[in-house]
Each structure stands twice: as C-alpha cells, then as structure tokens.
Design a protein around this motif. Sequence first.
Motif, PDB file in Angstrom:
ATOM      1  N   THR A 305      89.322  82.716  47.944  1.00 36.28           N
ATOM      2  CA  THR A 305      88.487  83.233  46.857  1.00 36.28           C
ATOM      3  C   THR A 305      88.297  84.749  46.922  1.00 36.28           C
ATOM      4  OG1 THR A 305      86.475  82.867  48.122  1.00 36.28           O
ATOM      5  CG2 THR A 305      87.168  81.090  46.651  1.00 36.28           C
ATOM      6  N   LEU A 310      98.281  85.685  42.841  1.00 37.62           N
ATOM      7  CA  LEU A 310      98.635  84.281  42.615  1.00 37.62           C
ATOM      8  C   LEU A 310      99.730  83.813  43.576  1.00 37.62           C
ATOM      9  CD1 LEU A 310      98.473  81.677  40.947  1.00 37.62           C
ATOM     10  CD2 LEU A 310      99.992  82.729  39.273  1.00 37.62           C
ATOM     11  N   MET A 317      98.986  78.102  50.282  1.00 41.85           N
ATOM     12  CA  MET A 317      98.720  76.673  50.056  1.00 41.85           C
ATOM     13  C   MET A 317      99.871  75.836  50.626  1.00 41.85           C
ATOM     14  SD  MET A 317      97.939  74.568  46.575  1.00 41.85           S
ATOM     15  CE  MET A 317      99.193  75.272  45.519  1.00 41.85           C
ATOM     16  N   PRO A 373      93.048  75.089  44.097  1.00 41.07           N
ATOM     17  CA  PRO A 373      91.997  74.867  43.093  1.00 41.07           C
ATOM     18  C   PRO A 373      90.807  74.117  43.678  1.00 41.07           C
ATOM     19  CG  PRO A 373      94.142  74.233  42.235  1.00 41.07           C
ATOM     20  CD  PRO A 373      94.313  74.459  43.701  1.00 41.07           C
ATOM     21  N   PHE A 376      88.516  76.222  45.707  1.00 41.96           N
ATOM     22  CA  PHE A 376      87.542  77.032  44.983  1.00 41.96           C
ATOM     23  C   PHE A 376      86.178  76.347  44.946  1.00 41.96           C
ATOM     24  CE2 PHE A 376      90.924  79.734  43.783  1.00 41.96           C
ATOM     25  CZ  PHE A 376      90.327  80.918  43.396  1.00 41.96           C
ATOM     26  N   GLN A 377      86.172  75.025  44.926  1.00 41.80           N
ATOM     27  CA  GLN A 377      84.884  74.328  44.941  1.00 41.80           C
ATOM     28  C   GLN A 377      84.348  74.090  46.353  1.00 41.80           C
ATOM     29  OE1 GLN A 377      83.510  74.663  42.236  1.00 41.80           O
ATOM     30  NE2 GLN A 377      83.776  72.982  40.803  1.00 41.80           N
TER      31      GLN A 377
ATOM     32  N   SER B  58      87.125  73.001  35.593  1.00 45.84           N
ATOM     33  CA  SER B  58      86.316  72.218  36.541  1.00 45.84           C
ATOM     34  C   SER B  58      86.666  70.736  36.451  1.00 45.84           C
ATOM     35  CB  SER B  58      84.823  72.457  36.318  1.00 45.84           C
ATOM     36  OG  SER B  58      84.368  71.797  35.161  1.00 45.84           O
ATOM     37  N   ILE B  61      89.965  70.358  38.291  1.00 46.06           N
ATOM     38  CA  ILE B  61      89.745  70.432  39.744  1.00 46.06           C
ATOM     39  C   ILE B  61      89.136  69.138  40.244  1.00 46.06           C
ATOM     40  CG2 ILE B  61      88.353  71.549  41.528  1.00 46.06           C
ATOM     41  CD1 ILE B  61      88.842  74.193  40.196  1.00 46.06           C
ATOM     42  N   LEU B  64      91.878  66.670  40.556  1.00 42.10           N
ATOM     43  CA  LEU B  64      92.696  66.959  41.735  1.00 42.10           C
ATOM     44  C   LEU B  64      91.958  66.560  43.011  1.00 42.10           C
ATOM     45  CD1 LEU B  64      95.315  68.327  42.846  1.00 42.10           C
ATOM     46  CD2 LEU B  64      94.002  70.445  42.977  1.00 42.10           C
ATOM     47  N   ALA B 126      98.507  71.170  41.868  1.00 37.15           N
ATOM     48  CA  ALA B 126      97.632  72.241  42.373  1.00 37.15           C
ATOM     49  C   ALA B 126      98.204  73.607  42.019  1.00 37.15           C
ATOM     50  CB  ALA B 126      97.458  72.106  43.883  1.00 37.15           C
ATOM     51  N   THR B 127      99.532  73.732  42.057  1.00 37.27           N
ATOM     52  CA  THR B 127     100.151  75.015  41.728  1.00 37.27           C
ATOM     53  C   THR B 127      99.901  75.378  40.266  1.00 37.27           C
ATOM     54  OG1 THR B 127     101.858  74.544  43.354  1.00 37.27           O
ATOM     55  CG2 THR B 127     102.324  76.286  41.759  1.00 37.27           C
ATOM     56  N   THR B 130      96.318  76.313  39.774  1.00 36.54           N
ATOM     57  CA  THR B 130      96.019  77.641  40.305  1.00 36.54           C
ATOM     58  C   THR B 130      96.438  78.714  39.302  1.00 36.54           C
ATOM     59  OG1 THR B 130      96.484  76.773  42.505  1.00 36.54           O
ATOM     60  CG2 THR B 130      96.310  79.148  42.309  1.00 36.54           C
ATOM     61  N   ARG B 131      97.623  78.497  38.694  1.00 38.09           N
ATOM     62  CA  ARG B 131      98.087  79.444  37.687  1.00 38.09           C
ATOM     63  C   ARG B 131      97.072  79.545  36.537  1.00 38.09           C
ATOM     64  NH1 ARG B 131     102.921  77.406  34.268  1.00 38.09           N
ATOM     65  NH2 ARG B 131     101.141  76.253  33.494  1.00 38.09           N
ATOM     66  N   ILE B 133      93.866  78.933  36.667  1.00 37.89           N
ATOM     67  CA  ILE B 133      92.651  79.588  37.137  1.00 37.89           C
ATOM     68  C   ILE B 133      92.827  81.110  37.107  1.00 37.89           C
ATOM     69  CG2 ILE B 133      91.243  79.993  39.206  1.00 37.89           C
ATOM     70  CD1 ILE B 133      91.692  77.036  39.907  1.00 37.89           C
ATOM     71  N   TYR B 134      94.065  81.556  37.389  1.00 42.36           N
ATOM     72  CA  TYR B 134      94.319  82.987  37.450  1.00 42.36           C
ATOM     73  C   TYR B 134      94.595  83.610  36.087  1.00 42.36           C
ATOM     74  CZ  TYR B 134      94.132  84.077  42.360  1.00 42.36           C
ATOM     75  OH  TYR B 134      93.674  84.349  43.632  1.00 42.36           O
ATOM     76  N   TRP B 232      79.405  82.299  42.086  1.00 43.95           N
ATOM     77  CA  TRP B 232      79.915  80.934  41.933  1.00 43.95           C
ATOM     78  C   TRP B 232      78.998  80.117  41.046  1.00 43.95           C
ATOM     79  CZ3 TRP B 232      79.146  76.546  45.977  1.00 43.95           C
ATOM     80  CH2 TRP B 232      79.884  75.413  45.608  1.00 43.95           C
ATOM     81  N   ALA B 237      83.452  75.943  37.899  1.00 42.84           N
ATOM     82  CA  ALA B 237      84.494  76.170  38.903  1.00 42.84           C
ATOM     83  C   ALA B 237      84.947  77.622  38.871  1.00 42.84           C
ATOM     84  CB  ALA B 237      85.675  75.228  38.735  1.00 42.84           C
ATOM     85  N   LYS B 239      84.591  81.047  40.665  1.00 43.15           N
ATOM     86  CA  LYS B 239      84.124  81.452  41.988  1.00 43.15           C
ATOM     87  C   LYS B 239      84.993  82.590  42.482  1.00 43.15           C
ATOM     88  CE  LYS B 239      82.923  79.048  46.266  1.00 43.15           C
ATOM     89  NZ  LYS B 239      83.027  77.733  46.904  1.00 43.15           N
ATOM     90  N   ARG B 240      84.394  83.699  42.766  1.00 48.38           N
ATOM     91  CA  ARG B 240      85.173  84.802  43.328  1.00 48.38           C
ATOM     92  C   ARG B 240      84.269  85.655  44.206  1.00 48.38           C
ATOM     93  NH1 ARG B 240      88.767  82.951  41.288  1.00 48.38           N
ATOM     94  NH2 ARG B 240      90.289  84.042  40.042  1.00 48.38           N
ATOM     95  N   ASN B 248      87.425  91.938  41.242  1.00 45.11           N
ATOM     96  CA  ASN B 248      88.092  90.656  41.036  1.00 45.11           C
ATOM     97  C   ASN B 248      87.846  90.186  39.623  1.00 45.11           C
ATOM     98  OD1 ASN B 248      89.426  89.997  43.436  1.00 45.11           O
ATOM     99  ND2 ASN B 248      87.474  89.503  44.422  1.00 45.11           N
TER     100      ASN B 248
END
Lengths: 536, 319
Positions: A305, A310, A317, A373, A376-377, B58, B61, B64, B126-127, B130-131, B133-134, B232, B237, B239-240, B248
């Motif tokens: 975090t 990316l 990961m 992901p 993050f939680q 969220s 996530i 997942l 997950a990949t 993640t993309r 999320i970014y 957060w 979801a 969070k940074r 960020n």
Amino acid sequence: MSSTAQAIHHEEHRQSFFERWFMSTNHKDIGTLYLLFSFLMLFVGGGFAMLIRAELFEPGLQLMQPYFFNELTSMHGLVMIFGVIMPAFVGLANWMIPLQIGAPDMALPRLNNLSFWILPFAFALLLSTFFMPGGAPAAGWTMYPPLVLEGGSSIAFMIFAIHLMGISSILGSINIIATILNLRAPGLDLLKMPMFCWSWLITSFLVIAVMPVLAGAVTMMLFDRFFGTNFFNAAGGGDPVMYQHVFWFFGHPEVYIMILPAFGIISEVVPTFSRKPLFGYKAMVYATASIAFLSFIVWSHHMFTVGLPLGAEVFFMYSTMLIAVPTGVKVFNWVTTMWRGSLSFEVPMLWAIAFIVLFTIGGFSGVMMALVPADFQYNQTYFIVAHFHYVLVGGALFGIIAGVYYWLPKWSGHMYSNFWSKLHFWSSVISVNVLFFPQHFLGLAGMPRRMPDYNVAFADWNMVSSIGGFWFGATQLIFVGVVIHCVFFSKQKATARVWDHAYGLEWTLPSPPPHHSFTLPPVIDDSQLAHGDTSH
Amino acid sequence: MSGYSNLSWGVMTMSFSNCKRWVTGMAVAGSGLLTTLTAVADPVPWQMNLRKGATRISHDIWDLHMVALWVCVALGIVVFGAMFIAIIRFRKSRGAVAATWNHSSKLEFIWTLVPVLILIGLALPATFLTRDIYDTTGSQMTVKVTGYQWLWRYDYVSYDGKPVTKVPTIWSRLAWDSNTARQLGSGVSPYSVVSKNGDHDYLLDVTHPLVIPAGVKVRFLITGGDVIHGWWVPDFATKRDAIPGIMNDAWAKVDKPGIYRGQCYVLCGQDHSAMPVVVKVLPRAQFNAWLSAQENPVTLDKAARTAEVTPSKPGPAKG
C-alpha cells in the motif's frame, strides 16, 4: 590424542563457576547460556505482551498512556525476534550441531563465547531505553522513519543494540557454517546430515547476507537523527520509502531465519515418533534452499500500500505466491512421513503436530495476503498480526519448544514430567488459538494494528483474545517448572537413545553427554544415521 | 461550517437494527434503499469477516478474499484430514507397523504441480483486479488528502473538469465526545459515545467529514504532512499510505449515499488510534448544493435548507 583428551579432562576439573559460565568455550555450556538467555527474554517480551493485552482487554484507556503502549509494542517485537527466537535457535545449534555431525565442539569456540556475551549487553542497552528521557523507541519494531526520528535520544541506544545483535548473530552464523563445512565426522556427507543441520546451514547464509543490510538501514537512521543527513527525510531530498525497501530486504529473509531452523527441528521429531524415515529428504533440502532464495525477492509484499508501481505489485505478488510451493512441499512431506508410520504421541511429537497445523494456518493467511487486492484490505490490520503470530508463535516458538522437549533428556540426563509437560502442551495449544484466531476477525472487521484503543464494535473479540493471552502467558510458567524439575530434581534417568526410534549421532552418546564429546571422530555407521541411505 | 453540520444531522435518521448483524456485517451494507443518510458500514460486534463494502472494487476484493479463503479451507481439509487419518489409523498403540518407504517422485511431482496451478488460478483474477485498483483515469473529481499528527486535511482540487478554488479546506479531527472519553482516567465509558442516530462511533467519528458525491469516480491524492499515515475506508477498499514527500493516488466510486468510516492504519505516534477517516457520500444533487454553499458562504444556510428538502434532484448531466 589421548594426551589432549587428558589435558581437557584436567581442565574440566579445575573450572570454577565463573570460568565455566562466563569464560566458556564449550559448545554445550554456550548453548545452555543461549537457551537460558532466550528463556529469560521470553518472559520479558511476554510481560510486554501481557501489558498490551491488558490494555486491549476493553475499549478505552485503563492502564497506560498511548505513547507507552507504543513503546511496549515496539519493544515486544524487538525482544521476541532478536532476544527470544534467534538466540534460542543459536542455542539449539550450539548444543546439537556438533553432536549431530560428530564434532568435538564448534569450529571457533572463542568466537562462540564472544557472540553469546554480546547479547546481554545488547539487550541491556535496548531495555535501558525505558528509563531514559523520552522513553523507549515507540515506532514499532520496524522503526519506520520519519516517526522513529521523533523519538528521544534513546533511539541511539536502540540502534547500537541492533548493531550488537547483528554482530552477535553474524558471528554465530559464521561459526555454524565453519563447523558444518569443516568438522563433520569422516563419512558424514552433506546429504547425510540431519535436517536441523541443513536448515541451520542455509539459515546462516541468510543471516550473513541480511543482518548487514539492517545495520546499514539503522546507521542511515542514526545519521539522519544526529548528524543532519537526509537519507529518509523528504524535506531534504530523501525518501522515507527507501528505508522500508532496505528494511524489508533484511526483514523478509529474517522471517525465514526465524522459521527454517524450526523446520529442521520438526523434520527431526516427526520421523522419530512416526518410526519411519523422513519422506523426501532431498526434496526437503532443496525446498529449504528454494525458500531461502525466494526470500530475497519478495520483500515489497510488506509494502503493497505504499504506492509501488503496478508492475512491482504484480511481480512481488507472484514471487510471494511462489514461496507457497516449496513450503507446501515441506508440509506435505511431514504429513506423508506420518502416513503408514507407527505413531506415538510423546510430548515433542505433540508440539510438532501442533506446529504443522498452526504454521500451515499461518501459511494460508500468508497466501491470502500475497494477493495484492486482498492485501489492500488486510494490510496493517489485526489480520496480519494474527498471521505472523501463527507463524512465529505457532511456528517458530512451538518448533523451539518441540526441540527442547526432544533434546532436554539428552542434555540433562533426566526425563521430564510426562503429566506437567502434557498439561503445558494442551493448555498452550488451546490458549494460543483463543489468543490469536479472533485477531483474524478483528482485522477483517477493520481494526488496524498497533492501537491502544478501539471502537466498541471490536470489544468482544479483543476480550476473547486477551483472555487467551493471559492464559497462554500463565501456561508458560508450567514450562519453567518442567525444565527446572527435569534438570535439578527428576529422578528418572534418560537412556542414551531416549526415544526408541531416534536416529543420528547425538543419540549414540550417553545422556547427558560428557562435557567434551567426540574428541575423537566417531566411525560412521549409516544405520545409526537418520539419513544414512542416500540412494534415493 | 454550521450550516453544513445542520445538513449532515438533519438528513440523518436512525435506521439501525442490531439483529443478526454480527455474522458478517454484510447485511448492513446490503440493507434496503436509503433515502436518508445513515452509517451504512460500521464494524459490528462479533464481526468475523470482511464487509462487502460499497464499491465495485470492494465487492471484487470480497469475492477474491472469499475464493482464497475457501481454497485455503479446502487445502486445510485435505492436509489436516490426511494428518488426522494418519493419527487415528497409524498409531503404534493400535499395532501399526511402520512402512519403510521414504520417497516417491510421482507424489512429489504432483504436489509441486497442483499448488502451482491453484496459485495461477488465484493470481490471474488478482492481477486484473490490481490493474483496476491502479486505474485512476477518467475521474470526475479530485480531492487531496493530507495526514497530520493527528488529523486529516482535505482539499478539493477539481470537480466536473473545473478547478475547485473557493471551498475551504476541511480539517477532520476526532469528534470531541470521543476525544473526551479516550483520555486515560476520563471516567467516560466508550459505550456512552453515541451519535444522534444511535451509532456507537467511539473513535470513529470526526468533527468534519470529507464530503463526496455518490456515483462519481473520485480520485484521492494522498500524502503525509509530518510522518507516514494511512488513509483507508474499508468499505471503499481505498487504502494508501500517506507519506511525506510522496503523492499517492487512489480512487473510489461510491454509488450508495451514506457515512463511511475507517481509520489511520499506519502507526503515526501517540494518537494513532484517534484519527478516524469519515467520508460522507451525498446524492449528487445534494452534494452540488453543498458545494455551492461552501463556495458562497453568504447563502450557506439557505442552500443547506434547500438541499435538505430536495433529496433527489438529478445532478448535472455527465457523459
């Protein structure tokens, strides 16, 4: 040779208490010192944990100011990692590696004395910070700047203490590598060594590789705090995240430094009480080496975090998830060792089984946290607190305790109380789950770590966790009683073999072994070794 | 700020039931249509799992997380089950005789390969997630978030393609009743800290929350003013870490109006537990009214009243 043996025998006779325990170059005595030191620190760090759980027993502040709470969490981590787990493993290595490879002592006995005696001074420095103006360091055991730089001058003492601990463990590791590579009895090939020696050989390289990195990180911190540099100060062109990269480049291999020797212990205990050879010995060696290698390329998963690119998130990961493969191999191999065995459940075996279950639970939550992901939680919540206590208490500490119960009769020459040691086990294994399992729930509900106070919605599980904590803490007093009784009062003599299916050179010596053992290299009989058959 | 406070409390009513909420807390996030603002997403007593939250991210996530959890449970059943069977069947006390084999290349190949396949199955979704999320592109609003010891500062940067210049900075501090109760020896029970709608919001309420519109992709620029903090909101979801010298970015698109609570998650000193994150998500029309009231303080009270009685006026069209 016989004259040397006589000389040693003669020297043994005129050792005073001070000479024996303070000037010792004997691997058994130094091993005992390491273990005693670690045992003492377990109660220091455990005392901090009890205070932490007492404050967290219910919402609101009841006992202490929040800053003192932060001092406790920071010192709890530092003491448990550098004062308990690592010295206990070095103590076990000191005692067992020469006995397991048929060596008369560690390769560098005086260095051995030095590496132990650094530790009490290091911890005196570290613990003295509680009594300094501004108090002990309070930025967590990870010591992230800029927060840590806000602490009083006591952080200089913390930094020098860490330097000393680093020197101590590097010297210890050099000694272990030198011993294993040079002093094995003729015919004891590397691939006939017990898994405990293998895991320590690999761990030693990890220690030598990463402790200097930690020393570098804290030295930069020292310069930032006292000499006006700006390594980690954004206002001066530095980067606080660089500290985290350097720290975790040390910190992740450190995690394996604290678990690989436990893997070794479990790989000794499970075959003994399964009366069956360790399944996939070579695979276990390679898995340990793979884990050690991978541990160098996963560090940023502690930092998902912080705003990594990316590509870095995805790389770390994948590399982190890869570690699950060799770790899985180890767990599967232990279970397969038990399969079709002839099992009995003496106390070391109980701890080993608990180790496998609890460590695997910690491994599962580790795989979950590897998923960026999901992390993050989970990141910085009680979920991760639960995770690393499962691997460090249920894993590392339980592994150490399994080792102590496995070899204590060999060291002392006496059997310990079956009833009290079993009570210690059952009480520990239940309470440790009452203590740490609810912390998963707290984390998932959103409770961050390192907080003295929390919303009332988190109250119930915190209370359950605290009850488990006090219970687990009190249970360890039984351990003290069992060990003291065994060493000083037990009337039940231990046989040389102690356990009917224990194989390895240490079991060919009487219990307790003479003060100087294997002064002549033993003649290796492969049937006496746990891994004498290397045909597979 | 008083007009805005009136608005915030005025539109809130209590719609809380305590029943059965502890199982997952999901019922809370999923319950009914909200015509008024309530705390839709607080942690609940005995909560054991993640909440699904209020954003697509969220939810994804959560999915997942649940897949990973069940994979772990299944593996646990296999591994611990095998161990349990061994413990029962192969006891020396039952006369079990140990086999002598100690190796099987086939088995070892299988349990290297199968975990690899399972991990690939987890890593792929997950990949992609993640993309997502970014991916902060296409946001309609930008808010700068700065962490200080021990409060949050919110500055509106832009909205609907236009810079926001007149809205005053929001300083978001721990609410005063929590602050009184949290002192050592205060004698005030944390349980007595209750918001007007009955939430137990001890350490989870602030003087002035961040206000954002519903249904709008909001980009957060997150940084730290002194030490590292962490911003957060579990139900977004989002969070940074809030790091000095580093900006960020993160984002959230919250469809459901309500009050969302989180906390600083990076140890930031003695009052780390006393810097909650509270975000009030308003329906877009209400948000627009609130924003213009902020920009023009003279009409503040009037605008607030207008917003209060017109709950669902459609906002400005947006492509």
